[in-house]
Structure formats: C-alpha cells, structure tokens
Design a protein around this motif. Structure first.
Motif, PDB file in Angstrom:
ATOM      1  N   SER A   1      -1.332  -0.706  -4.069  1.00 54.11           N
ATOM      2  CA  SER A   1      -2.549   0.109  -4.088  1.00 54.11           C
ATOM      3  C   SER A   1      -2.176   1.553  -3.855  1.00 54.11           C
ATOM      4  O   SER A   1      -1.328   1.867  -3.024  1.00 54.11           O
ATOM      5  CB  SER A   1      -3.574  -0.386  -3.068  1.00 54.11           C
TER       6      SER A   1
ATOM      7  N   ALA B   1       0.865  -1.187   0.000  1.00 50.26           N
ATOM      8  CA  ALA B   1       0.000   0.000   0.000  1.00 50.26           C
ATOM      9  C   ALA B   1       0.897   1.230   0.000  1.00 50.26           C
ATOM     10  O   ALA B   1       1.917   1.255   0.691  1.00 50.26           O
ATOM     11  CB  ALA B   1      -0.905  -0.012   1.230  1.00 50.26           C
TER      12      ALA B   1
ATOM     13  N   LEU C   1      -6.677  -6.841   0.608  1.00 51.91           N
ATOM     14  CA  LEU C   1      -6.028  -7.513  -0.528  1.00 51.91           C
ATOM     15  C   LEU C   1      -5.410  -8.843  -0.100  1.00 51.91           C
ATOM     16  O   LEU C   1      -5.454  -9.824  -0.861  1.00 51.91           O
ATOM     17  CB  LEU C   1      -4.981  -6.592  -1.154  1.00 51.91           C
TER      18      LEU C   1
ATOM     19  N   LEU D   1      -3.145  -0.815  -8.303  1.00 50.95           N
ATOM     20  CA  LEU D   1      -4.581  -0.621  -8.123  1.00 50.95           C
ATOM     21  C   LEU D   1      -4.825   0.778  -7.559  1.00 50.95           C
ATOM     22  O   LEU D   1      -4.024   1.282  -6.774  1.00 50.95           O
ATOM     23  CB  LEU D   1      -5.147  -1.669  -7.154  1.00 50.95           C
TER      24      LEU D   1
ATOM     25  N   ASN E   1      -6.462  -1.336   2.897  1.00 51.95           N
ATOM     26  CA  ASN E   1      -6.292  -2.080   1.646  1.00 51.95           C
ATOM     27  C   ASN E   1      -5.403  -3.304   1.812  1.00 51.95           C
ATOM     28  O   ASN E   1      -5.628  -4.326   1.166  1.00 51.95           O
ATOM     29  CB  ASN E   1      -5.718  -1.173   0.557  1.00 51.95           C
TER      30      ASN E   1
ATOM     31  N   CYS F   1     -10.944  -4.076  -8.657  1.00 50.05           N
ATOM     32  CA  CYS F   1      -9.860  -4.432  -9.585  1.00 50.05           C
ATOM     33  C   CYS F   1      -9.196  -5.745  -9.181  1.00 50.05           C
ATOM     34  O   CYS F   1      -8.773  -6.528 -10.032  1.00 50.05           O
ATOM     35  CB  CYS F   1      -8.815  -3.321  -9.637  1.00 50.05           C
ATOM     36  N   CYS F   2      -9.102  -5.988  -7.881  1.00 54.45           N
ATOM     37  CA  CYS F   2      -8.509  -7.244  -7.434  1.00 54.45           C
ATOM     38  C   CYS F   2      -9.418  -8.415  -7.801  1.00 54.45           C
ATOM     39  O   CYS F   2      -8.958  -9.432  -8.319  1.00 54.45           O
ATOM     40  CB  CYS F   2      -8.255  -7.195  -5.927  1.00 54.45           C
TER      41      CYS F   2
ATOM     42  N   GLY G   1      -6.062   3.674  -5.140  1.00 47.47           N
ATOM     43  CA  GLY G   1      -6.015   3.619  -3.689  1.00 47.47           C
ATOM     44  C   GLY G   1      -7.360   3.612  -2.988  1.00 47.47           C
ATOM     45  O   GLY G   1      -7.469   3.123  -1.865  1.00 47.47           O
TER      46      GLY G   1
ATOM     47  N   SER H   1      -9.791  -0.679  -5.352  1.00 54.81           N
ATOM     48  CA  SER H   1      -8.848  -1.780  -5.174  1.00 54.81           C
ATOM     49  C   SER H   1      -9.584  -3.118  -5.105  1.00 54.81           C
ATOM     50  O   SER H   1      -9.177  -4.103  -5.729  1.00 54.81           O
ATOM     51  CB  SER H   1      -8.036  -1.584  -3.887  1.00 54.81           C
TER      52      SER H   1
ATOM     53  N   VAL I   1      -6.540   1.649 -13.035  1.00 57.85           N
ATOM     54  CA  VAL I   1      -5.793   0.396 -12.826  1.00 57.85           C
ATOM     55  C   VAL I   1      -4.635   0.249 -13.827  1.00 57.85           C
ATOM     56  O   VAL I   1      -4.779   0.561 -15.011  1.00 57.85           O
ATOM     57  CB  VAL I   1      -6.752  -0.821 -12.867  1.00 57.85           C
TER      58      VAL I   1
END
Lengths: 399, 399
Positions: free
Chosen positions: B242, B177, B202, B294, B198, B304-305, B296, B301, B277
């Motif tokens: 991120s 991050a 994640l 990704l 994040n 997109c993850c 923030g 995030s 992204v």
C-alpha cells in the motif's frame, strides 16, 4: 409444540454474551467489541494533501492559472518548514502535511514544472486537501460496543492506536455424536453401521460461526459412556450432541443431561427437519454451560445447527439478539409442499440483476445429506400443505 | 484509462488456481475441491428407519390398524435377525436397518404396547423409511471439482469416507505498507506522521478471504529498503503493497517492482477511490508471484482490496472467475453524486421483508477510514454526476 419464533425467544432469554477479554487487534477479526472506542486525537491529525502536486494559496490563481516559485518539497512524514507566501508554492506528496498559508493542492497532472518555477492550471474546483479533524475529532466515539469487527473497522482501530481491544471471546464448543451405529470417518462401516458424518459437519459449521470446535468423538448408547463424555463436554462453554433426543428406548440423552444438572429450556420445535431439537443450560455462579441435543439425522442436525446453535454462538460472542437474516427470494419453479409443519428445504440462492431467486434442490429428507450438497441455502416453506408458483417469495437463509 | 470491467478481465486472464494439495477433511472449510468426488457405496447403505417405532408389513393393516406380535428390538448399529412375517413386528429405532419383510415403520406415537403385543394405528400415509441408495448410488459423482466446502458438503464427504480431500490450498499473502510518514500502531505519531492502519486492515481483509496474511511491516521511501522488503514479499504467492503507486516523486513502487522482474498487467483504473491501483506478476517456470500496489489512502486500499485482491485470492483458491457478487438494493434517500468516475461509496446494506435497502454513510473521501465504520458494504455510483432518488437501485457489495 413450540413454534420456531417461541424457540428463538426462549433462546435469547437464556443466552448471554460471554465476558470481555483483551485481545491483540490482529486476533480480533469477526469478534464483537465489548467497549466503546473514542478517539484521543483529531483525525487526520493535520491538514493533509490528498494528491501529489503543489500546495498554493488559492488567491494566487488568476483566471484559473498561476506561475509560482517552488520553495520546498514536502514528502509524507516530514514537517513543512516554509510558509507559503503569495507567489510561492511547495511541491507536496499524498499524505503530507499542508504548509502554512496554502489552502489548496493542484494535482501534478495539472502542472508544468520549469526549474524552480511551476505553472499550475487546475481542472475542476477540488481543493485536494483534507482538514485536521475532518474524519474524527478528539473525544468522538468512533465505534460502539456491539460492533462486529471487519477489515475497515480494524483499520480504524489501528488508526486510533488501539493495538489491544476488548471483545467478546470465541466460545469453545464440544461436539459429541451419539449412537452404536456410528464408525469414525476413516473406517469402513460394517452391516447396519454408518460413518459419523455429523461430527465433521458440525465442526465445520461451528468454526464457520467463529467458535472453537472441540470434537469429542462418538458416545455409545449406554449411560456410562454418555455420562463420561457429557461431563467432558461441560468443560466447554457449549456442548452440542447429535442423536439420542427422539422418543425411542435408547434415547438416553435428555435423562443424562438432567442427571448432569442441565435444565431443559425447550424440547421439540414445530419444524421439519429437526423437530426433536433439545436445548438447556446449567448455571453455576456466573458460569453457564449451554447444551444442544440435535436430532441424529444429518440434515436435521445441519438445519438445527444453522438456526439455533449458530444464533446462540453469535449471541455468546456479543452480537445482537437477532434471528438469522432471511433473504426474500423469488421461487424459480412451481412446488407442491406436503408437510404439515414449517419446512427448511435445501435450496440454491442466486442473484440476478433484479434480485435474489431461489430453486429448491431435489432432496429425500432428513437422512439425505448428499442431497444438500447442491444447496447453498435453505428456504422456509411456512407450514400447511400448499402449491407454490413461480415468483412466490420465500424466506431464504444462506449457509 | 482502464474500466473496472477491463481490469477484471485482465485479472482473470492472469490469475490461475494454485496447485491442489491433499488436506485432512477437518482443515478444508472454505476451500474449494480440486477433484470430483464419487461414492463407492450406496447411501444409505441399507433400507433404514427414519423414526422410532414399529416395522411392519403394510398389508397387515386392516382398516388402518393392526395388533401385532413383537419379535425383536432393532437398535441403530445392529443387524435384524428376525424376518417379519404377517402378524409380526419388530420395534425399531431411528437409523436402524429395516428387517426383511417389513416395508413401513409406524412411529411410536401412533402405537400402544401391551406386553409382547402392540397395536399400531398410523396417522397419515408416510412410510417413515428410506430405501438403500435413495440419496446416492455407488459410482455417482456427489461433488464436483470447483465446489467450495461448507458444513453440509464436509458432512457429505465424511459420509462418503473421505477423511482426506484434494483442495486448492490457501495462498500466502505478504503485506507491505510503504511511506516515511508511517509509525507502527502501538506508537504515538509525531508531527506529520500517522499510524500504519493499512497493515492491520489488509491483514484482516486477506484473512477474511481465507488466505494466510504475512505482514512485513513498513518499507521506507528509499530504494534499498523497498527492494529488500519486496524480495521478502516475493517469497509468498502474493504481495500486496500500500502506498507509492500514484504520480509523485517518491512513488518508487512501480519502478522497483519492474526491477524485481514483475510485469505490469494494469496500472490505473477508472474508479474512485483507488484509481492508481497497480497489478502485475512474475512467472518463473510454473510458479507465479502476483503483486498488487494499492493506493496509500486507507479507503482506497480498502476498496481495491475488496474488489481486486479478494477476487484474485478466490480465483487462486479455485473459485470460478467471477466478479464480486452485487446485491441490487433500493436507495433509502436522495443523493447528489458529483464524481466524474464510478465511485464505490461506503454504505449500510439492510434487509427488509420486501428486499435489500441501502443507505450511503457520511464520508469524507479516501483518507476517511473512520467514516467507513458505520458501513457494512459499498454501493457503486456508476459514473457521471447525477441526482439519485429514493428507491433507485444501486449495486451493493457486502464487506
């Protein structure tokens, strides 16, 4: 004989969630909250920019544009020092606090910088800010006990500062295959012998359910060995046996379980495969040991584990008392069902733009585990012998 | 700007499965086979009883019944020593080999024993046996490379004696991050600061995808810190950052990635949230490092993850190059969509007897992670502003 619905009713009347434990947030994926989680602060904690751009007073926009003096650059993590007066702006980064006086952020793509001046010409009417407390107000309950933790919920707990959470712990599950015919997987079977495939299969199914699998190896068909290994298995929250629960001479499991103080909750369910399935428990003070005796044929064990063991494990882990989720899917081919009781048939569930469809895979019955490898689900054929047609809707359960 | 479909095309053209490794079968749950698996023997290896009962010659049944002399008891794991002549039978257990001469097993419930004699009166026409090789013949390919291993498939591999299997290994994924505004989860944020939610989010998403998460903590918004932590992250198969990929002054990530030798594959996708992204790679010899940047904002995030990181991880682990599986679900309420690009909206997917239905949960945009906790999925609103009605079908993606 017990119906499937009755078996689930007895299961849910028996199995209670395990006591909560406090775990580090990073260990909590897939577990279920045992407490309500409230916020101790507003979120976001300050009025915040959602974009990189310029923070301005919206009243400065004249016919949708303005040229303004840049008085500060506000990056995320810093505190603005300059209030925005009319004719002024601060450059601002995503996530940074809005300066006093500003009520809108013009994104950088809609601006033209020239020394200490910037011309802003917003496209669209978005404010590009988020006000303090928009997401959560201090004191709000954000997550309820009983919520299963996934990525977004764990992220929310982190945002709320919950580095530790109270969750229902993962159950330990002993797995014991019984039978004189079994040899370990890495050994060549002699005449009349087969490999102990059920242990590997049940370990995987139990791990997939989120529990901790404790394989105990093979118990032979004699009371001494069986008794010793059952006692060992009762160190765990749950003991899952395979084999030894049908009606033959050597099916010692129910009597040995009775001798170990396990009370039968049900034995035999009107289903195929898996009819001889056995379930019971021993309660000593506040501690319960749950015991499943699954039929030894591998597909019988597979299906009973998916239906009953997995559901019991979810309940132990604090999930609601709900039967496995059925996906109603359209049958892709005709099928002639001959069974006299509800049958869980290995099946392939696929998704089309109009919804789920299901194909029954070729399968030779409860001993044909290799026939199930093409399947990713089981479809329920509900009972009486009948002819199914293309498009008929079947309840399907993903593996 | 790149469409979502184009972004997936570029992703699949870039990401290749990791090399196979040999793992113990018990470590293979959720992994994908990197070899075809053939059987070296027939399965079952002998003609076998599916029931506890009596093995007889079917020609001995006269008007559906017979009284026969019991010559042996055959338990599972033993080899029958007595062929069955006319007028004879052996008692037999589930899983035991059929004696020579017998071609049918009468289940014990349909028999009456009297000393050395037994009267058999079968109900129904089932043989209750399974012939050698019914399930698999020696030499058959039972499982193909590319098959993802679940309980039933692991059981089949055990039956085939495969204590070790070649699978695509789990990728290691560094998580970094970025941002001066971030504080660790267990610290109280000061003015202008927020917690690093994040990372926790994640880590959980990446673990849920089956990969090994390696959290690297927080990189501050300066080149030295960022460069050092990017180098550390490139020890892993994948690095997920991120923050730092939008258009602001301090968004150093793309330039630092370029300096580290990472080639951009795409940057910016026409979607909401998550537009900024970034995806790229560095290939040195046969080794590739994949990097995602990704946005923030936490929901950016998150989305997109789920879409890109998870899909790339599945591909690295040998799964087919397929976009996330959409569940077409009926919208439960009207919704007025205002976005100018495809939007993944947090949603609650539920199942009814007639199929899946979806509710959009109240949500305040890309910074509102707490608003997503009521969701178990995201629904795709495909672009132009429009009014959706009850029953409209939305592509929904389970979390």
């Amino acid at each position: 004989m017990l119906t499937i619905a009755d078996a689930f009713d007895r299961l849910f009347a028996t199995v209670k969630p395990l006591d909560p434990v406090s775990l580090a947030l990073g260990q909590s994926l897939g577990l279920t909250l045992a407490e309500d989680i409230s916020s101790t602060a507003d979120s976001p904690p300050f009025d915040k920019s959602l974009m990189d751009g310029y923070a301005i007073r919206s009243t400065d926009l004249n016919h949708g544009t303005a040229t303004l003096e840049v008085v500060e650059v506000i990056t995320a993590g810093m505190v603005p020092t300059r209030p925005i007066e009319s004719g002024q702006t601060s450059q601002i980064m995503t996530g940074a606090p809005l300066p006093i006086g500003a009520d809108i952020v013009i994104k950088i793509e809609d601006t033209a910088r020239d020394g200490d001046l910037v011309r802003v010409t917003p496209q669209g009417s978005q404010t590009n800010i988020v006000l303090r407390g928009t997401s959560v107000r201090s004191g709000d309950v954000v997550l309820r006990a009983g919520t299963k933790l996934n990525g977004s919920r764990i992220g929310a707990l982190a945002e709320l500062g919950r580095a530790q959470v109270n969750v229902h712990r993962r159950p330990t599950v002993a797995i014991l295959a019984t039978g004189d015919e079994l040899v370990p997987v890495d050994q060549e079977p002699g005449p009349g012998q087969i490999r102990n495939s059920n242990e590997s299969m049940l370990v995987a199914q139990i791990q997939a359910a989120g529990a901790i699998a404790v394989p105990l190896g093979i118990a032979r068909d004699n009371r001494i060995d069986l008794r010793a290994k059952i006692e060992q298995g009762l160190q765990c929250d749950m003991l899952v046996l395979s084999g030894g629960v049908s009606a033959g001479t050597l099916d010692l499991v129910p009597s040995e379980l009775a001798a170990a103080g396990i009370t039968e909750v049900f034995h035999k369910v009107e289903m195929k495969p898996g009819k001889p399935v056995w379930f019971g428990l021993r309660r000593v003070g506040t501690t319960a040991n749950y015991v499943f005796g699954l039929p030894g044929n591998p597909v019988s064990s597979l299906v009973c584990c998916e239906l009953f063991v997995r559901t019991a494990l979810k309940r132990l882990m604090g999930e609601p008392a709900l039967r496995p989720q059925a996906v109603p899917a359209a049958l892709e081919h005709p099928h002639s069902a001959r069974a006299d009781r509800p049958t869980y048939h290995p099946a392939r569930l696929t998704w089309t733009p109009t919804g789920p469809v299901v194909t029954l895979v070729p399968w030779h019955g409860s001993s044909d585990l290799c026939g199930t490898v093409a399947a990713n689900a089981m479809a329920l054929l509900p009972g009486a012998a009948r002819q199914y047609g293309v498009g008929d809707c079947l309840e399907t359960f993903a593996w």
